[in-house]
Structures are given as structure tokens and as C-alpha cells.
Design a protein around this motif. Structure first.
Motif, mmCIF file in Angstrom:
data_model
loop_
_atom_site.group_PDB
_atom_site.id
_atom_site.type_symbol
_atom_site.label_atom_id
_atom_site.label_comp_id
_atom_site.label_asym_id
_atom_site.label_seq_id
_atom_site.Cartn_x
_atom_site.Cartn_y
_atom_site.Cartn_z
ATOM 1 N N UNK A 146 0.835 -1.206 0.000
ATOM 2 C CA UNK A 146 0.000 0.000 0.000
ATOM 3 C C UNK A 146 0.869 1.254 0.000
ATOM 4 N N UNK A 147 1.925 1.273 0.825
ATOM 5 C CA UNK A 147 2.821 2.433 0.868
ATOM 6 C C UNK A 147 3.475 2.663 -0.490
ATOM 7 N N UNK A 148 3.984 1.600 -1.104
ATOM 8 C CA UNK A 148 4.642 1.730 -2.407
ATOM 9 C C UNK A 148 3.669 2.207 -3.472
ATOM 10 N N UNK A 149 2.441 1.672 -3.452
ATOM 11 C CA UNK A 149 1.448 2.059 -4.450
ATOM 12 C C UNK A 149 1.073 3.529 -4.310
ATOM 13 N N UNK A 150 0.849 3.977 -3.080
ATOM 14 C CA UNK A 150 0.451 5.376 -2.857
ATOM 15 C C UNK A 150 1.581 6.335 -3.214
ATOM 16 N N UNK A 152 4.346 5.823 -5.101
ATOM 17 C CA UNK A 152 4.771 5.784 -6.501
ATOM 18 C C UNK A 152 3.783 6.510 -7.406
ATOM 19 N N UNK A 153 2.483 6.283 -7.198
ATOM 20 C CA UNK A 153 1.498 6.960 -8.044
ATOM 21 C C UNK A 153 1.443 8.461 -7.760
ATOM 22 N N UNK A 154 1.555 8.851 -6.470
ATOM 23 C CA UNK A 154 1.533 10.270 -6.134
ATOM 24 C C UNK A 154 2.741 11.007 -6.677
ATOM 25 N N UNK A 155 3.934 10.442 -6.482
ATOM 26 C CA UNK A 155 5.154 11.083 -6.984
ATOM 27 C C UNK A 155 5.134 11.157 -8.504
ATOM 28 N N UNK A 156 4.700 10.075 -9.150
ATOM 29 C CA UNK A 156 4.648 10.051 -10.607
ATOM 30 C C UNK A 156 3.703 11.123 -11.134
ATOM 31 N N UNK A 157 2.586 11.334 -10.442
ATOM 32 C CA UNK A 157 1.605 12.318 -10.895
ATOM 33 C C UNK A 157 2.134 13.739 -10.784
ATOM 34 N N UNK A 177 -3.583 8.011 -8.625
ATOM 35 C CA UNK A 177 -3.117 8.165 -7.241
ATOM 36 C C UNK A 177 -4.233 8.460 -6.241
ATOM 37 N N UNK A 178 -5.395 8.924 -6.714
ATOM 38 C CA UNK A 178 -6.471 9.249 -5.773
ATOM 39 C C UNK A 178 -7.516 8.148 -5.649
ATOM 40 N N UNK A 179 -7.648 7.298 -6.639
ATOM 41 C CA UNK A 179 -8.686 6.270 -6.631
ATOM 42 C C UNK A 179 -8.107 4.864 -6.503
ATOM 43 N N UNK A 180 -7.035 4.580 -7.253
ATOM 44 C CA UNK A 180 -6.512 3.208 -7.281
ATOM 45 C C UNK A 180 -6.004 2.735 -5.920
ATOM 46 N N UNK A 181 -5.132 3.503 -5.198
ATOM 47 C CA UNK A 181 -4.671 2.993 -3.894
ATOM 48 C C UNK A 181 -5.789 2.726 -2.894
ATOM 49 N N UNK A 182 -6.760 3.657 -2.673
ATOM 50 C CA UNK A 182 -7.844 3.327 -1.742
ATOM 51 C C UNK A 182 -8.686 2.133 -2.202
ATOM 52 N N UNK A 183 -8.873 2.004 -3.513
ATOM 53 C CA UNK A 183 -9.671 0.895 -4.024
ATOM 54 C C UNK A 183 -8.968 -0.449 -3.794
#
Length: 215
Positions: A146-150, A152-157, A177-183
Motif C-alpha cells: 500500500x505504501x509503495x502504491x500510494x 509511486x502513483x503520487x510522486x509520478x503524478x 493516485x487518488x482512486x486506485x490505492x484506496x480501491x
């Protein structure tokens, strides 16, 4: 914007709290029940939510105190960079101190997570039992995922250069970064539950042809 920033900030703070929880569970298992009492858990969760709301309120109050030259943004929600673009005044001076404050909080959470896992991996590698090492790693893998997903997507965005109005790259990255990690959170954290895995396998087999009678 207030709710989005509140949930996003609280998520990051709660991930740091969860890293500390795993540190205590693996590095000090005999003291876990005395350290992570119910009252302590409530205090840590409440502190994360309070810090998240304070951070969200700072950004929201600062940005919406600025004059705007337009009410149209190329995004499906009020995101900070897009609001700064339509401000009539220079928003960087007003928002700079809030961004520095948020960056310090985020960096503190990141350092806490990294420090916790350095101690965790050190303790796991010292374990003589292979089963104990596997159990410890299986406890940490969902949280690390979860940490890596949040992150990586946030930094990439935010690192990617802004796209032109003719394409929807900004919107796609925002969804990532706003929908995929929580989902993905419920699925990632539930995969260690045997009942959930059994139910998913049953559901999978029932969707296949000629397998409708699986108990």
C-alpha cells in the motif's frame, strides 16, 4: 478540496502509524499488548486524523483566500496545482509556507516508515526459524504494498510535466493516485485472511463454465 486533502493526509499519517505498529509487533512482541493498548491506538488514530484535518484546512484556507481570474480548471476536482494556475495573484508566496509544512509532515512520515522497516528487517534476518521469518514478512507485505502504491502513483503524478489541454493525462494520473490505492486497500489487506481467500476462489470458480455447482 478540504475532504480530499483530509483523506489523503490522514492516509499517509495512518500508514506511518501502521509502520510503528508493525515495528512493535515484530521487534518487541512481548511488550506489544502493553505498548499498543486500545487507548494508545485511539490516540494514534485520532492524532493522524487531527493532523490530516489541520493540514487540509491550512491548504484550503490559504488557496481560497486568493483571488481567481477564472472558475475553470482542467481537472475533475479542486487540485492544488490547478487552482494555483488560475489565481490572479502570485500564489507561491502565500502557499509556500503551507507547502513547506506539508512537506515536513510527509518527510517525517516517510522517515518513520523507513526507520521502522530498517529495524523490522534487521530483527527478521536475525530470526533462526524460517517459519517466523515468513510470518513476519507476510505481516509487512500488505502494508509495504500500500505504501509503495500510494507513494509511486503520487510522486509520478506530481513529477510528470503538465499535459496540454488537448489530452487527459492529468486526469488519468489523478485517478491513478487518488482512486486506485484506496480501491486496492481492502483487497491487499484481506488477502491474508483465509476466509476471504476461500470466498474469492469460490467466486472465481463459479464464474467459469461448467463450475456452477462448486460448494
Amino acid at each position: 478540496m478540504l475532504l480530499f486533502l483530509f483523506f489523503m493526509s490522514s492516509d499517509i499519517f495512518l500508514l506511518a502509524v501502521m509502520a510503528y505498529d508493525r515495528y512493535v509487533a515484530i521487534c518487541h512482541p512481548l511488550h506489544y499488548t502493553s505498548v499498543m493498548k486500545w487507548g494508545r491506538c485511539i490516540q494514534l488514530a485520532g492524532g493522524a486524523w487531527a493532523a490530516g484535518f489541520f493540514n487540509a484546512a491550512l491548504h484550503t484556507g490559504t488557496l481560497f483566500s486568493l483571488p481567481f481570474c477564472s472558475n475553470i480548471i482542467t481537472q475533475f476536482f479542486c487540485e492544488i496545482p490547478h487552482l494555483m494556475e488560475i489565481s490572479c495573484s502570485d500564489p507561491y508566496f502565500s502557499e509556500m509556507w503551507v507547502l513547506l509544512f506539508s512537506s515536513a509532515l510527509g518527510l517525517g512520515c516517510f522517515v518513520l516508515i523507513v526507520t521502522s522497516y530498517v529495524h523490522i528487517f534487521t530483527a527478521v534476518l536475525r530470526m533462526s526459524s524460517k517459519a517466523s521469518r515468513q510470518k513476519a514478512f507476510s505481516t509487512c507485505i500488505p502494508h509495504l504494498t500500500v505504501v509503495s502504491l500510494l507513494l509511486s502513483t503520487g510522486i509520478f503524478s506530481y513529477v510528470m510535466p503538465p499535459s496540454s489541454p488537448s489530452n487527459n493525462l492529468d486526469e488519468v494520473l489523478a485517478v491513478i493516485y487518488s482512486v486506485v490505492p484506496p480501491m486496492m486497500n481492502p483487497l491487499i489487506y484481506s488477502m491474508r485472511n483465509k476466509d476471504v481467500k476461500t470466498a474469492l476462489w469460490k467466486l472465481f470458480y463459479q464464474t467459469l463454465p461448467n463450475n456452477k455447482s462448486v460448494p
